[in-house]
Motif scaffolding. Structure first.
Motif, PDB file in Angstrom:
ATOM      1  N   PRO A  51      -0.748  20.383 -12.223  1.00 26.13           N
ATOM      2  CA  PRO A  51      -1.630  19.562 -11.221  1.00 26.13           C
ATOM      3  C   PRO A  51      -0.948  19.338 -10.148  1.00 26.13           C
ATOM      4  O   PRO A  51      -0.466  18.360  -9.447  1.00 26.13           O
ATOM      5  CB  PRO A  51      -1.891  18.273 -11.995  1.00 26.13           C
ATOM      6  CG  PRO A  51      -0.693  18.097 -13.014  1.00 26.13           C
ATOM      7  CD  PRO A  51      -0.253  19.460 -13.440  1.00 26.13           C
ATOM      8  N   TYR A  52      -0.691  20.498  -9.160  1.00 26.12           N
ATOM      9  CA  TYR A  52       0.002  20.401  -7.918  1.00 26.12           C
ATOM     10  C   TYR A  52      -0.752  19.911  -6.950  1.00 26.12           C
ATOM     11  O   TYR A  52      -0.108  19.288  -5.848  1.00 26.12           O
ATOM     12  CB  TYR A  52       0.345  21.871  -7.349  1.00 26.12           C
ATOM     13  CG  TYR A  52       1.371  22.597  -8.178  1.00 26.12           C
ATOM     14  CD1 TYR A  52       2.587  22.307  -8.216  1.00 26.12           C
ATOM     15  CD2 TYR A  52       1.090  23.988  -8.983  1.00 26.12           C
ATOM     16  CE1 TYR A  52       3.478  22.985  -8.919  1.00 26.12           C
ATOM     17  CE2 TYR A  52       1.859  24.651  -9.725  1.00 26.12           C
ATOM     18  CZ  TYR A  52       3.342  24.029  -9.698  1.00 26.12           C
ATOM     19  OH  TYR A  52       4.209  24.766 -10.157  1.00 26.12           O
ATOM     20  N   ARG A  53      -2.316  19.890  -7.108  1.00 24.87           N
ATOM     21  CA  ARG A  53      -3.071  19.321  -5.839  1.00 24.87           C
ATOM     22  C   ARG A  53      -3.083  17.908  -6.155  1.00 24.87           C
ATOM     23  O   ARG A  53      -3.930  17.163  -5.110  1.00 24.87           O
ATOM     24  CB  ARG A  53      -4.498  20.063  -5.997  1.00 24.87           C
ATOM     25  CG  ARG A  53      -4.187  21.229  -5.564  1.00 24.87           C
ATOM     26  CD  ARG A  53      -5.528  22.006  -5.458  1.00 24.87           C
ATOM     27  NE  ARG A  53      -5.546  23.325  -5.182  1.00 24.87           N
ATOM     28  CZ  ARG A  53      -6.380  24.307  -4.694  1.00 24.87           C
ATOM     29  NH1 ARG A  53      -7.402  23.839  -4.926  1.00 24.87           N
ATOM     30  NH2 ARG A  53      -6.284  25.327  -4.136  1.00 24.87           N
ATOM     31  N   GLU A  54      -2.370  17.192  -7.215  1.00 24.59           N
ATOM     32  CA  GLU A  54      -2.845  15.591  -7.155  1.00 24.59           C
ATOM     33  C   GLU A  54      -2.222  14.752  -6.224  1.00 24.59           C
ATOM     34  O   GLU A  54      -2.530  13.732  -5.797  1.00 24.59           O
ATOM     35  CB  GLU A  54      -2.358  15.143  -8.521  1.00 24.59           C
ATOM     36  CG  GLU A  54      -3.299  15.521  -9.619  1.00 24.59           C
ATOM     37  CD  GLU A  54      -3.178  14.993 -10.823  1.00 24.59           C
ATOM     38  OE1 GLU A  54      -2.198  13.948 -10.984  1.00 24.59           O
ATOM     39  OE2 GLU A  54      -3.638  15.338 -11.970  1.00 24.59           O
ATOM     40  N   SER A  55      -1.028  15.395  -5.482  1.00 28.90           N
ATOM     41  CA  SER A  55      -0.446  14.504  -4.340  1.00 28.90           C
ATOM     42  C   SER A  55       0.142  15.585  -3.353  1.00 28.90           C
ATOM     43  O   SER A  55       0.295  16.931  -3.643  1.00 28.90           O
ATOM     44  CB  SER A  55       0.478  13.828  -4.886  1.00 28.90           C
ATOM     45  OG  SER A  55       1.879  14.338  -4.933  1.00 28.90           O
ATOM     46  N   ARG A  96       0.997  -1.310   0.205  1.00 30.96           N
ATOM     47  CA  ARG A  96      -0.042   0.013   0.064  1.00 30.96           C
ATOM     48  C   ARG A  96       0.791   1.255  -0.055  1.00 30.96           C
ATOM     49  O   ARG A  96       0.574   2.109  -0.628  1.00 30.96           O
ATOM     50  CB  ARG A  96      -1.052  -0.185   1.211  1.00 30.96           C
ATOM     51  CG  ARG A  96      -1.866   0.702   0.918  1.00 30.96           C
ATOM     52  CD  ARG A  96      -2.988   0.581   2.285  1.00 30.96           C
ATOM     53  NE  ARG A  96      -2.917   1.525   3.269  1.00 30.96           N
ATOM     54  CZ  ARG A  96      -4.000   1.648   4.040  1.00 30.96           C
ATOM     55  NH1 ARG A  96      -4.781   1.003   4.186  1.00 30.96           N
ATOM     56  NH2 ARG A  96      -3.780   2.664   4.976  1.00 30.96           N
ATOM     57  N   GLU A  97       2.153   1.137   0.910  1.00 31.67           N
ATOM     58  CA  GLU A  97       2.783   2.210   0.769  1.00 31.67           C
ATOM     59  C   GLU A  97       3.587   2.398  -0.476  1.00 31.67           C
ATOM     60  O   GLU A  97       3.584   3.683  -1.202  1.00 31.67           O
ATOM     61  CB  GLU A  97       4.111   2.139   2.117  1.00 31.67           C
ATOM     62  CG  GLU A  97       4.750   3.277   2.173  1.00 31.67           C
ATOM     63  CD  GLU A  97       5.777   3.128   3.229  1.00 31.67           C
ATOM     64  OE1 GLU A  97       6.850   3.894   3.317  1.00 31.67           O
ATOM     65  OE2 GLU A  97       5.473   2.446   4.240  1.00 31.67           O
ATOM     66  N   GLY A  98       3.869   1.370  -1.237  1.00 37.67           N
ATOM     67  CA  GLY A  98       4.400   1.583  -2.625  1.00 37.67           C
ATOM     68  C   GLY A  98       3.450   2.243  -3.473  1.00 37.67           C
ATOM     69  O   GLY A  98       3.888   2.953  -4.410  1.00 37.67           O
ATOM     70  N   THR A  99       2.348   1.910  -3.469  1.00 36.73           N
ATOM     71  CA  THR A  99       1.113   2.432  -4.330  1.00 36.73           C
ATOM     72  C   THR A  99       1.260   3.774  -4.108  1.00 36.73           C
ATOM     73  O   THR A  99       1.144   4.796  -4.932  1.00 36.73           O
ATOM     74  CB  THR A  99      -0.011   1.883  -4.016  1.00 36.73           C
ATOM     75  OG1 THR A  99       0.012   0.428  -4.283  1.00 36.73           O
ATOM     76  CG2 THR A  99      -1.169   2.372  -5.317  1.00 36.73           C
ATOM     77  N   SER A 100       1.355   4.286  -2.772  1.00 35.10           N
ATOM     78  CA  SER A 100       1.099   5.782  -2.507  1.00 35.10           C
ATOM     79  C   SER A 100       2.351   6.570  -3.025  1.00 35.10           C
ATOM     80  O   SER A 100       2.310   7.654  -3.488  1.00 35.10           O
ATOM     81  CB  SER A 100       1.049   6.065  -1.067  1.00 35.10           C
ATOM     82  OG  SER A 100       1.095   7.252  -0.764  1.00 35.10           O
ATOM     83  N   ILE A 101       3.483   5.777  -2.834  1.00 34.03           N
ATOM     84  CA  ILE A 101       4.891   6.521  -3.629  1.00 34.03           C
ATOM     85  C   ILE A 101       4.791   6.442  -4.893  1.00 34.03           C
ATOM     86  O   ILE A 101       5.128   7.824  -5.662  1.00 34.03           O
ATOM     87  CB  ILE A 101       6.101   5.732  -2.917  1.00 34.03           C
ATOM     88  CG1 ILE A 101       6.090   6.035  -1.390  1.00 34.03           C
ATOM     89  CG2 ILE A 101       7.226   6.194  -3.760  1.00 34.03           C
ATOM     90  CD1 ILE A 101       7.230   4.992  -0.909  1.00 34.03           C
ATOM     91  N   ASN A 102       4.365   5.683  -5.646  1.00 34.50           N
ATOM     92  CA  ASN A 102       3.964   5.347  -7.129  1.00 34.50           C
ATOM     93  C   ASN A 102       3.391   6.714  -7.647  1.00 34.50           C
ATOM     94  O   ASN A 102       3.578   7.368  -8.598  1.00 34.50           O
ATOM     95  CB  ASN A 102       3.781   4.254  -7.778  1.00 34.50           C
ATOM     96  CG  ASN A 102       5.000   3.315  -7.564  1.00 34.50           C
ATOM     97  OD1 ASN A 102       6.061   3.678  -7.548  1.00 34.50           O
ATOM     98  ND2 ASN A 102       4.758   2.034  -7.644  1.00 34.50           N
ATOM     99  N   LYS A 103       1.999   6.724  -6.855  1.00 34.25           N
ATOM    100  CA  LYS A 103       1.188   7.732  -7.213  1.00 34.25           C
ATOM    101  C   LYS A 103       1.780   9.189  -7.191  1.00 34.25           C
ATOM    102  O   LYS A 103       1.396  10.104  -7.907  1.00 34.25           O
ATOM    103  CB  LYS A 103      -0.213   7.865  -6.175  1.00 34.25           C
ATOM    104  CG  LYS A 103      -1.050   8.509  -6.574  1.00 34.25           C
ATOM    105  CD  LYS A 103      -2.125   8.477  -5.497  1.00 34.25           C
ATOM    106  CE  LYS A 103      -3.254   9.640  -6.013  1.00 34.25           C
ATOM    107  NZ  LYS A 103      -4.506   9.806  -4.820  1.00 34.25           N
ATOM    108  N   SER A 104       2.459   9.426  -5.891  1.00 35.27           N
ATOM    109  CA  SER A 104       3.185  10.747  -5.828  1.00 35.27           C
ATOM    110  C   SER A 104       4.177  11.176  -6.834  1.00 35.27           C
ATOM    111  O   SER A 104       4.169  12.138  -7.175  1.00 35.27           O
ATOM    112  CB  SER A 104       3.834  10.752  -4.566  1.00 35.27           C
ATOM    113  OG  SER A 104       2.669  10.861  -3.307  1.00 35.27           O
ATOM    114  N   LEU A 105       5.230  10.077  -7.234  1.00 29.12           N
ATOM    115  CA  LEU A 105       6.041  10.080  -8.114  1.00 29.12           C
ATOM    116  C   LEU A 105       5.275  10.469  -9.488  1.00 29.12           C
ATOM    117  O   LEU A 105       6.036  11.227 -10.352  1.00 29.12           O
ATOM    118  CB  LEU A 105       7.090   8.858  -8.276  1.00 29.12           C
ATOM    119  CG  LEU A 105       7.973   9.011  -6.906  1.00 29.12           C
ATOM    120  CD1 LEU A 105       8.661   7.620  -7.267  1.00 29.12           C
ATOM    121  CD2 LEU A 105       8.749  10.350  -6.936  1.00 29.12           C
TER     122      LEU A 105
END
Length: 172
Positions: A36-40, A1-10
């Motif tokens: 799109p600054y607000r995406e993460s 789950r953390e990896g998914t969050s990191i990939n989404k931010s990157l």
């Protein structure tokens, strides 16, 4: 789950970098482009560093190994897009300090004019002297530190409280 969050931010960071690079490379008219600054959270935190009033550097770490070829190429593409971003950093100037600097320059010019007019006429001399004194008092008032102004305010507050107590409007 953390990896998914990191990939989404990157991924969101990559979108911001691409949009900023495209905005920087567009010549002529500056069309309003959405970044799109607000995406993460990462891009929100880096907003000022990426497209704001700052100088930003990027360090891309790559591997010479064939096993990491895909990751290395991805990193180099990302660094290439990042390199295209152009920020125009400007020094942030406190309006009070700017005013003080302008007034000091005006005082210097008035003193020069005062020195030159001392030979000509006394009325012009007294007018210039009054302007110098007035500008000097403004500079002195603006040059006080925040702590000095705070202390003066507290002193005035205590005086007002004492007057209110003397008039019976306030209890001790």
């Amino acid at each position: 789950r953390e990896g998914t969050s990191i990939n989404k931010s990157l991924s969101a960071l990559g979108k911001c970098i691409s949009a900023l690079a495209q905005l920087s490379s567009s010549t002529g008219k500056r069309e309003r482009m959405y970044v799109p600054y607000r995406e993460s959270t990462l891009t929100l935190i880096l907003r000022e560093s990426l497209g704001g009033n700052s100088r930003t550097g990027m360090l891309a770490t790559i591997s010479p190994s064939n096993r990491n070829l895909e990751e290395t190429l991805s990193t180099l593409r990302f660094a290439s897009r990042t390199k295209k971003i152009v920020n125009k950093a400007e020094v942030n100037i406190d309006p009070t300090k700017k005013l003080v600097t302008e007034l000091r320059e005006e005082i210097r010019l008035l003193k020069d004019a005062l020195h030159e007019s001392s030979v000509n006429s006394s009325t012009q001399h007294s007018t210039l002297a009054d302007q110098v004194v007035q500008n000097q008092s403004i500079v002195d008032n603006l040059s006080h530190s925040w702590e000095d102004r705070h202390q003066a305010t507290l002193t005035q507050l205590n005086i007002a409280k004492n007057h209110m107590r003397a008039m019976g409007l306030m209890h001790s």
